[in-house]
Design an enzyme around this catalytic site. Structure first.
Site, PDB file in Angstrom:
ATOM      1  N   GLN A  51       1.001  -1.426  -0.168  1.00 36.95           N
ATOM      2  CA  GLN A  51      -0.093   0.035  -0.041  1.00 36.95           C
ATOM      3  C   GLN A  51       0.860   1.222  -0.004  1.00 36.95           C
ATOM      4  OE1 GLN A  51      -3.551  -0.715   3.086  1.00 36.95           O
ATOM      5  NE2 GLN A  51      -1.819  -1.992   3.521  1.00 36.95           N
ATOM      6  N   ASN A  52       2.353   1.047   0.141  1.00 39.29           N
ATOM      7  CA  ASN A  52       3.054   2.230   0.331  1.00 39.29           C
ATOM      8  C   ASN A  52       3.459   2.687  -1.104  1.00 39.29           C
ATOM      9  OD1 ASN A  52       2.795   1.537   2.840  1.00 39.29           O
ATOM     10  ND2 ASN A  52       4.930   0.412   3.005  1.00 39.29           N
TER      11      ASN A  52
ATOM     12  N   ASP B 112       6.202   4.878  -1.442  1.00 35.72           N
ATOM     13  CA  ASP B 112       7.753   5.142  -1.068  1.00 35.72           C
ATOM     14  C   ASP B 112       8.800   4.502  -1.905  1.00 35.72           C
ATOM     15  OD1 ASP B 112       8.338   2.823   0.144  1.00 35.72           O
ATOM     16  OD2 ASP B 112       7.446   3.628   2.020  1.00 35.72           O
TER      17      ASP B 112
ATOM     18  N   HIS C  49      -1.606   1.352  -4.100  1.00 35.28           N
ATOM     19  CA  HIS C  49      -1.882   2.673  -4.011  1.00 35.28           C
ATOM     20  C   HIS C  49      -1.214   3.989  -4.714  1.00 35.28           C
ATOM     21  CE1 HIS C  49      -4.272   1.682  -0.117  1.00 35.28           C
ATOM     22  NE2 HIS C  49      -4.809   1.379  -1.043  1.00 35.28           N
TER      23      HIS C  49
ATOM     24  N   GLY D 171       2.870  -4.402   9.114  1.00 32.25           N
ATOM     25  CA  GLY D 171       2.603  -3.061   9.432  1.00 32.25           C
ATOM     26  C   GLY D 171       1.630  -2.124   8.594  1.00 32.25           C
ATOM     27  N   THR D 172       0.583  -3.001   8.895  1.00 36.31           N
ATOM     28  CA  THR D 172      -0.598  -2.231   8.326  1.00 36.31           C
ATOM     29  C   THR D 172      -1.971  -2.216   9.538  1.00 36.31           C
ATOM     30  OG1 THR D 172      -2.513  -2.113   6.455  1.00 36.31           O
ATOM     31  CG2 THR D 172      -1.513  -4.283   7.095  1.00 36.31           C
ATOM     32  N   SER D 173      -2.605  -1.263   9.493  1.00 36.28           N
ATOM     33  CA  SER D 173      -3.919  -1.416  10.530  1.00 36.28           C
ATOM     34  C   SER D 173      -4.942  -2.074   9.497  1.00 36.28           C
ATOM     35  CB  SER D 173      -4.390   0.390  10.645  1.00 36.28           C
ATOM     36  OG  SER D 173      -4.568   0.760   9.436  1.00 36.28           O
TER      37      SER D 173
ATOM     38  N   ALA E 112       8.841  -4.246  12.697  1.00 33.58           N
ATOM     39  CA  ALA E 112       9.125  -5.224  11.574  1.00 33.58           C
ATOM     40  C   ALA E 112      10.657  -5.551  11.357  1.00 33.58           C
ATOM     41  CB  ALA E 112       8.600  -4.976  10.347  1.00 33.58           C
TER      42      ALA E 112
END
Ligand code: OAD
Length: 283
Positions: A119-120, A122, A137, A232-234, A272
């Site tokens: 979903q990052n 970067d 995303h 590392g995701t909600s 992580a």
């Protein structure tokens, strides 16, 4: 120290049985699918969205996380949009992959099919060396030519282009002169109009449809009976949040690494960048 699945702090050694379970699952898998969110880049210095001090706590999504809101703000308060763009881009441009990205990239040496669904925005998985990365995303390193209608093409941006944009926007902020034309000049690598029409960053904001190709590839990678690592995701944003559900419904084992609870077979609660190297290596 890391946290246990009940939330209490545990010395890393006490996670040994869970780490052994995760290793066994990975060891038996022929395909490893990995679903990542902002938490995987937190240790590279990029803020997450919803943690304390997170990006959306400083820039309310109703104004900043949709194109209509941003277009409105560019006219009304371009200084605030410049602040938003600088705060989004600067940490990404300064960031280097951390041990979590590096471990994920190193999994490709295991002679298994490793696919990262992120979903990052970067680019850090690719910078770490991962070769199969699906960006559901979008990416800050791309602009989308829209011609005010459906997307008609994507153009890649160099890091240097974005660095210049950040510098020019910082200069715009220093002047304190809230002038839309000056903002658009400073931000011309990512927002503007050319002979083909309008262009803007290739990011999926709230209300946008996910890029069809990327989403098809992501659901295909989640359609596995082997294993899915959720890192590392909600896991609050749909349709991305259906990725673990798809894998679970196919019988995949789910290994979760992060701070938020999530339905999983092995829950490793903690950072992580600390936990993942232990999952891969016999430390
Ligand atoms: P969030 O900010 O919602 O969640 C980040 C998660 O990472 C939380 O569960 C944190 O507890 C966890 N975390 C923080 N530091 C960590 C670390 N060092 N190691 C492991 N986990 C850590 O971010 P996302 O889940 O990525 O979408 O958010 C999903 C989407 O919401 C984003 O892609 C973005 C946002 O709105 C769009 O903009 C469309």
């Amino acid at each position: 120290m890391v946290t246990s699945s009940e939330g209490g702090l545990l010395p890393l050694g006490e996670l040994a049985p869970l780490i052994a379970q995760a290793r066994a699952i990975i060891g038996h898998a022929t395909r490893i699918s990995i679903f990542t969110g902002a938490g995987v880049s937190a240790e590279s210095g990029i803020p997450t969205f919803r943690d304390q001090g997170g990006f959306w706590t400083r820039f309310p999504p109703a104004q900043f996380a949709n194109w209509a809101g941003l277009q409105h703000l560019i006219q009304k308060d371009p200084l605030r949009v410049a602040e938003f763009v600088v705060e989004l881009l600067r940490p990404i441009l300064n960031a280097r992959p951390n041990p979590a990205h590096e471990t994920i990239a190193a999994l490709e040496a295991l002679d298994k099919t490793v696919t990262v669904i992120t979903q990052n925005i970067d680019g850090l998985h690719q910078l770490a060396g991962s070769t199969r990365v699906i960006e559901i995303h979008g990416s800050v390193f791309e602009v989308l030519q829209t011609n005010a209608g459906p997307p008609i093409g994507i153009r890649r941006l160099q890091r240097a282009d974005l660095s210049v944009t950040v510098s020019e926007l910082e200069e715009f902020l220093r002047t304190g002169n809230s002038d839309t034309a000056r903002f658009l000049h400073a931000a011309r690598s990512i927002f503007g109009r050319n002979s083909q029409g309008f262009y803007r960053p290739n990011l999926v904001l709230f209300g946008d449809v996910l890029p069809q190709d990327a989403w098809q590839q992501a659901t295909a990678a989640a359609d596995t009976r082997d294993c899915l690592l959720v890192i590392g995701t909600s896991n609050l944003i749909t349709p991305a949040s259906t990725i673990p559900e798809i894998a679970r419904s196919k019988g995949a084992k789910i290994i979760a690494i992060g701070y938020d609870p999530c339905p999983c077979d092995v829950c490793l609660r903690g950072a992580a960048g600390i936990i993942l190297p232990y999952v891969k290596e016999n430390k």
